[in-house]
Design a protein around this motif. Structure first.
Motif, mmCIF file in Angstrom:
data_model
loop_
_atom_site.group_PDB
_atom_site.id
_atom_site.type_symbol
_atom_site.label_atom_id
_atom_site.label_comp_id
_atom_site.label_asym_id
_atom_site.label_seq_id
_atom_site.Cartn_x
_atom_site.Cartn_y
_atom_site.Cartn_z
ATOM 1 N N ALA A 87 1.512 -0.190 2.974
ATOM 2 C CA ALA A 87 1.685 -1.272 2.004
ATOM 3 C C ALA A 87 0.981 -0.978 0.686
ATOM 4 C CB ALA A 87 1.168 -2.581 2.584
ATOM 5 N N ASP A 88 -0.078 -0.186 0.731
ATOM 6 C CA ASP A 88 -0.859 0.055 -0.483
ATOM 7 C C ASP A 88 -0.638 1.430 -1.095
ATOM 8 O OD1 ASP A 88 -2.174 -2.458 -0.379
ATOM 9 O OD2 ASP A 88 -3.443 -1.679 1.234
ATOM 10 N N VAL A 89 -0.015 2.321 -0.331
ATOM 11 C CA VAL A 89 0.162 3.696 -0.802
ATOM 12 C C VAL A 89 1.626 4.085 -0.715
ATOM 13 C CG1 VAL A 89 -0.430 6.124 -0.433
ATOM 14 C CG2 VAL A 89 -2.173 4.351 -0.114
ATOM 15 N N LEU A 90 2.148 4.623 -1.805
ATOM 16 C CA LEU A 90 3.507 5.152 -1.823
ATOM 17 C C LEU A 90 3.410 6.677 -1.817
ATOM 18 C CD1 LEU A 90 6.501 4.047 -2.187
ATOM 19 C CD2 LEU A 90 6.293 4.872 -4.535
ATOM 20 N N ARG A 91 4.077 7.317 -0.861
ATOM 21 C CA ARG A 91 4.038 8.776 -0.767
ATOM 22 C C ARG A 91 5.357 9.352 -1.291
ATOM 23 N NH1 ARG A 91 -0.390 10.246 2.063
ATOM 24 N NH2 ARG A 91 -1.340 8.634 3.381
#
Length: 401
Positions: A87-91
């Motif tokens: 939810a907090d990190v986009l890879r």
């Protein structure tokens, strides 16, 4: 300066939201697509080889207009996949495939490294998870072509990646990257794909955006003005010391837009910097500038630019002050004489096999030089880029009329 900053802060700086894009970089046309919601692909297709003259400009321009492209024709494919499980990190993972089995050399490795950094910007701008309401709380983890010479892993704030100065992407592959002016690589329609240091735009001949401007004496040029009442136009001659096109003439003021800079702001800034005319900056809502009038694309072996056109109305009480290191002569010339001298200059380039354009009408009436006025412009050689814009300008006036 305050007027400039106000206009700059109001500019729309978003990347293109086109599902399919076409652009140019070095010896390739770049064709972007979005096969699925979380996949963004750029195919690099070699431009046909040109043996002589400036035909490579025409070839590049034709590649921009091509509607259908075969993926099998691509030499390289850049594939960016987005993983949003956290939810907090986009890879974002980007890989490069060589479709012909060849190992790319140093120059192409650098090109691929730069394009991968532009692609992730374009992909991030399309990603719904990085919409303005969500970007503030997102961190982006980028993995760019692990193991390659110009690959790398980056952890960035989403707002930094989407900004007009994503300097962290370039710090490790360019010296003094933080001090470099930033420009935009654009699609064939002139929409932003991503931000890149300006020296790289020229080194790799990336398609970018800029402005062209006709400086008119006393009144703007519009399509409904009869030819015999057209105002004089300001022309200038480049200095002998210029590295590019020394001593050649130009009937336009032009320049490259910086990242996030609206075209009308570029025009206001360039006319102030090049000729010392400040009305457009000091009074943005006034009548100093007219435009945008139209866009045209200039393609040569050294410059590829989507040009937005304006006119500037120079009043009698304005004083033109050009930079002595840039300009060795400037003056007002009748529109008719510019038509004639530009056509003669184009014909000389065509005779030498160096004309990158398609040609405009060369009837005898256009070739009449007003020698009674003391004008000797039949020997003037104009900057080829300016002549390409002039060709588009003539077509625009004819079409509007």
């Amino acid at each position: 300066q305050s007027s400039y900053q106000t206009l700059l802060s109001a500019a729309d700086t978003r990347c293109s939201n086109e599902v399919e894009v076409t652009s140019l970089a070095s010896l390739f046309s770049v064709h972007g697509s979005i096969p699925s919601e979380n996949q963004f692909v750029w195919a690099l297709i070699p431009l046909p080889a040109v043996k002589e003259g400036n035909g490579d400009g025409a070839v590049a321009k034709a590649a921009l207009k091509a509607q259908a492209h075969s993926s099998s024709a691509a030499t390289y494919t850049l594939d960016c996949k987005v993983n949003n499980t956290n939810a907090d990190v986009l890879r974002m993972n980007l890989s490069t495939m060589s479709n012909n089995g060849n190992v790319h050399d140093g120059d192409e490795s650098f090109l691929l490294g730069i394009l991968s950094r532009i692609l992730v910007q374009w992909a991030a701008a399309q990603c719904s998870e990085l919409s303005s309401s969500k970007a503030d709380r997102k961190e982006v983890h980028l993995s760019l072509d692990p193991g390659s010479t110009f690959g790398g892993d980056y952890h960035m704030d989403a707002n930094d990646l989407l900004s007009n100065n994503p300097i962290a992407l370039f710090d490790d592959i360019l010296e003094n990257a933080s001090s470099l002016e930033m420009s935009e690589m654009v699609s064939s329609s002139g929409n932003k794909l991503g931000v890149v240091p300006r020296p790289i735009v020229h080194k790799l001949n990336l398609l970018h955006r800029g402005i062209g401007m006709v400086v008119c004496k006393g009144r703007h040029i519009t399509h409904d003005i009869p030819d015999e009442t057209l105002p004089e136009v300001y022309c200038h001659q480049r200095t002998e010391s210029k590295r590019v096109f020394p001593s050649l003439f130009d009937m336009f003021v032009g320049g490259v837009s910086t990242a996030g800079e609206d075209a009308i702001l570029t025009a206001s800034r360039e006319i102030a910097e090049e000729l010392g005319l400040l009305r457009a900056l000091n009074d943005p809502s006034g009548d100093a500038l007219t435009g945008p009038l139209f866009k045209c694309t200039v393609c040569t072996s050294y410059n590829r630019c989507v040009v937005t056109m304006f006119t500037y109305r120079c009043m009698n009480d304005e004083i033109i002050k050009w930079q002595e290191e840039e300009v060795q002569w400037g003056g007002w010339v009748s529109y008719r004489d510019i038509e004639s001298s530009a056509t003669l200059s184009i014909n000389r380039l065509k005779d030498r096999g160096n004309w990158p354009g398609s040609g405009i009408g060369t009837d005898n009436t256009m070739l009449e030089i007003d020698r009674a006025s003391g004008f000797e412009g039949e020997t003037w050689d104009y900057v080829p880029d300016g002549l390409l814009v002039w060709e588009a300008w003539v077509r625009w006036r004819k079409a509007e009329a």
